[in-house]
Write a protein that holds these residues in place. Structure first.
Motif, mmCIF file in Angstrom:
data_model
loop_
_atom_site.group_PDB
_atom_site.id
_atom_site.type_symbol
_atom_site.label_atom_id
_atom_site.label_comp_id
_atom_site.label_asym_id
_atom_site.label_seq_id
_atom_site.Cartn_x
_atom_site.Cartn_y
_atom_site.Cartn_z
ATOM 1 N N UNK A 168 20.221 110.194 -10.573
ATOM 2 C CA UNK A 168 19.106 110.466 -9.902
ATOM 3 C C UNK A 168 17.999 111.214 -10.966
ATOM 4 N N UNK A 169 18.148 111.050 -12.285
ATOM 5 C CA UNK A 169 17.532 111.629 -13.173
ATOM 6 C C UNK A 169 16.714 110.338 -13.795
ATOM 7 N N UNK A 170 15.331 110.527 -13.776
ATOM 8 C CA UNK A 170 14.598 109.538 -14.202
ATOM 9 C C UNK A 170 13.517 109.987 -15.248
ATOM 10 N N UNK A 171 13.498 109.043 -16.570
ATOM 11 C CA UNK A 171 12.872 109.345 -17.927
ATOM 12 C C UNK A 171 11.585 108.902 -17.536
ATOM 13 N N UNK A 172 10.707 109.395 -18.411
ATOM 14 C CA UNK A 172 9.322 108.988 -18.359
ATOM 15 C C UNK A 172 9.139 107.878 -19.496
ATOM 16 N N UNK A 173 8.942 106.656 -19.240
ATOM 17 C CA UNK A 173 8.852 105.390 -19.908
ATOM 18 C C UNK A 173 7.756 105.846 -20.947
ATOM 19 N N UNK A 174 8.249 105.631 -22.334
ATOM 20 C CA UNK A 174 7.594 106.022 -23.650
ATOM 21 C C UNK A 174 7.040 104.887 -24.064
ATOM 22 N N UNK A 175 5.609 104.661 -24.449
ATOM 23 C CA UNK A 175 5.287 103.382 -24.995
ATOM 24 C C UNK A 175 4.613 103.892 -26.236
ATOM 25 N N UNK A 176 5.532 103.562 -27.212
ATOM 26 C CA UNK A 176 5.741 104.001 -28.699
ATOM 27 C C UNK A 176 5.608 102.756 -29.513
ATOM 28 N N UNK A 178 7.289 100.559 -31.891
ATOM 29 C CA UNK A 178 8.578 99.904 -31.862
ATOM 30 C C UNK A 178 9.700 100.552 -32.751
ATOM 31 N N UNK A 179 9.210 100.890 -33.962
ATOM 32 C CA UNK A 179 10.149 101.254 -34.971
ATOM 33 C C UNK A 179 10.342 102.850 -34.598
ATOM 34 N N UNK A 180 9.274 103.496 -34.131
ATOM 35 C CA UNK A 180 9.405 104.925 -33.757
ATOM 36 C C UNK A 180 10.408 105.073 -32.434
ATOM 37 N N UNK A 181 10.282 104.159 -31.473
ATOM 38 C CA UNK A 181 11.226 104.165 -30.627
ATOM 39 C C UNK A 181 12.457 103.939 -30.758
ATOM 40 N N UNK A 182 12.654 103.090 -31.472
ATOM 41 C CA UNK A 182 14.321 102.714 -32.087
ATOM 42 C C UNK A 182 14.833 103.973 -32.737
ATOM 43 N N UNK A 183 13.892 104.838 -33.643
ATOM 44 C CA UNK A 183 14.418 105.846 -34.327
ATOM 45 C C UNK A 183 14.736 106.946 -33.053
ATOM 46 N N UNK A 184 13.704 107.235 -32.396
ATOM 47 C CA UNK A 184 14.206 108.429 -31.364
ATOM 48 C C UNK A 184 15.246 108.044 -30.552
ATOM 49 N N UNK A 185 15.501 106.580 -29.955
ATOM 50 C CA UNK A 185 16.327 106.563 -28.965
ATOM 51 C C UNK A 185 17.990 106.635 -29.716
ATOM 52 N N UNK A 186 17.853 106.217 -30.981
ATOM 53 C CA UNK A 186 19.194 106.180 -31.734
ATOM 54 C C UNK A 186 19.523 107.570 -31.970
ATOM 55 N N UNK A 187 18.509 108.678 -31.970
ATOM 56 C CA UNK A 187 18.951 109.898 -32.199
ATOM 57 C C UNK A 187 19.646 110.507 -30.832
ATOM 58 N N UNK A 188 19.412 109.916 -29.485
ATOM 59 C CA UNK A 188 19.619 110.463 -28.316
ATOM 60 C C UNK A 188 20.778 110.176 -27.817
ATOM 61 N N UNK A 189 21.802 110.990 -27.523
ATOM 62 C CA UNK A 189 23.183 110.670 -26.719
ATOM 63 C C UNK A 189 23.013 109.921 -25.738
ATOM 64 N N UNK A 190 22.026 109.957 -24.972
ATOM 65 C CA UNK A 190 21.694 108.895 -23.617
ATOM 66 C C UNK A 190 20.528 108.066 -23.965
ATOM 67 N N UNK A 191 20.166 107.610 -25.302
ATOM 68 C CA UNK A 191 19.220 106.685 -25.461
ATOM 69 C C UNK A 191 18.043 106.868 -24.638
#
Length: 389
Positions: A168-176, A178-191
């Motif tokens: 039931x939890x929705x994340x806001x889609x981040x338009x970043x 691509x290299x930054x998106x990869x870095x941030x999601x790699x640090x997140x336990x839920x991507x």
């Protein structure tokens, strides 16, 4: 040249095996990068105890010499560390013993392949079905996709993913970038790139696990740097968006796929959906927006490929659902096999790799050759042709 692969192996067998055919010669393979992708698949908040046992790494046992592909079939092996506990139960030789000794499964689990497979293949031991239908097989598909990913990277094509919803939890889609998106999601336990949603997702998974239940979600894959013209409009089975959709839905527990704005397009006017065409001397033909997710007419249009997949909750529950024993035909609660409460972050990684495979396959169909050098020449000629258009 046609790119294809097959996998073999069971979840509690000695190993998973994959054979890739059609990968050109002289592609330099980074083995650490290949295994890094397998490690990514094992991560993610909500994974079960199996991931504490396995430390996945792919052994390349054919088709590569001195760090480069030879053009021969590439053979990959991913060892199952848990095999040591199943050597008797999963032995290929006949064994003596009771059903309990064999760990025979006769109570099919709702939402699994157990009953369908038992009926189709006439198995009285449903373990013969669940061992292969397990999502453990996706480790082999990630290994295969990781090779394809390195092929794409050779031509400047990048692949990334992010989780957009868990339950039931929705994340806001981040338009970043691509290299930054990869870095941030790699640090997140839920991507996810949305930190506020990240905390809510973790709490939601904890709640679901405490209740003995499971949860699904929505994941997104983005491919950047893809040239115009991969796929084709001339036959249904050559449309690349259709092939990607099939690949996504083939992932265990995936029940749907959308490209670009997807199902939202059904509630909008044409003027709100289609991407206007613009032109500049430096950039050539482009789209002013990317609501169609990089595809028109089954072909890439040069914009980012944007694909989303929906994963259902894992059907193996610690508060099992009702089922019927195939021997007695009496109602029971379904047998429990070890499982995750949430595998959405891991599924995001799997989806990246099945999409990467389909894009690499289409790329080779378009610019085919037996060596990387031949493909490079074909690709340069095509880009020059497009630039002159």
């Amino acid at each position: 040249m046609m790119l294809r692969y097959l996998t073999a192996g069971e979840t509690h067998g000695p190993q998973l095996t994959a054979i890739i055919e059609g990968m050109p010669s002289n592609l330099t393979l980074n083995f650490e990068e290949l295994n890094f992708q397998l490690v990514r698949r094992q991560k993610g908040y909500g994974r079960g105890r199996r991931m504490q046992i396995e430390t996945d790494a792919a052994a390349v046992v054919g088709g590569v010499r001195h760090g480069k592909t030879t053009g021969a079939p590439i053979a990959l092996v991913v060892e199952n560390k848990d095999w040591k506990h199943w050597t008797k139960i999963m032995n290929i030789e006949p064994i003596e013993g009771t059903d309990e000794d064999r760990r025979r499964v006769h109570r099919p689990r709702p939402g699994h392949a157990d009953l369908n497979g038992g009926l189709k293949y006439n198995h009285r031991d449903l373990r013969n079905v669940l061992e292969r239908s397990s999502a453990r097989e996706t480790a082999a598909r990630v290994a295969v996709g990781a090779v394809a990913r390195q092929f794409l990277a050779h031509f400047g094509i990048k692949v990334a993913g992010q989780v957009l919803r868990i339950g039931e939890v929705e994340a806001k889609r981040q338009e970043l970038p691509l290299d930054e998106l990869i870095r941030i999601t790699e640090e997140s336990p839920v991507r996810v790139a949305d930190k506020e949603a990240e905390a809510k997702m973790i709490a939601h998974i904890d709640q679901i696990k405490e209740e003995g239940d499971s949860i699904g979600g929505i994941v997104e894959c983005i491919v950047e740097g893809v040239p115009v013209g991969l796929g084709s409009h001339v036959q249904y089975d050559r449309k690349l968006d259709g092939r990607i959709a099939q690949a996504v839905v083939s992932i265990n527990a995936f029940k749907g796929c959308e490209i670009g704005i997807g199902f939202e397009a059904g509630s909008l006017r044409g003027s709100q959906v289609h991407d206007e065409i613009v032109y500049s001397e430096n950039g050539g033909f482009r789209r002013a927006t990317n609501r169609l997710g990089g595809f028109e007419g089954g072909m890439t249009n040069g914009e980012q490929i944007v694909v989303r997949g929906v994963m259902k909750p894992i059907p193996t529950l610690y508060k099992p659902l009702r089922s019927v024993d195939i021997d007695t035909k009496e109602e029971f609660t379904a047998q429990v096999e070890r499982s995750d409460s949430c595998a959405v972050p891991a599924a995001s990684v799997v989806m990246e790799h099945v999409v990467a495979w389909e894009v690499a396959k289409a790329f080779l169909e378009k610019f085919g050759g037996d060596s990387i050098e031949e493909i490079e020449a074909n690709y340069r000629n095509y880009l020059a042709q497009v630039e002159r258009y």
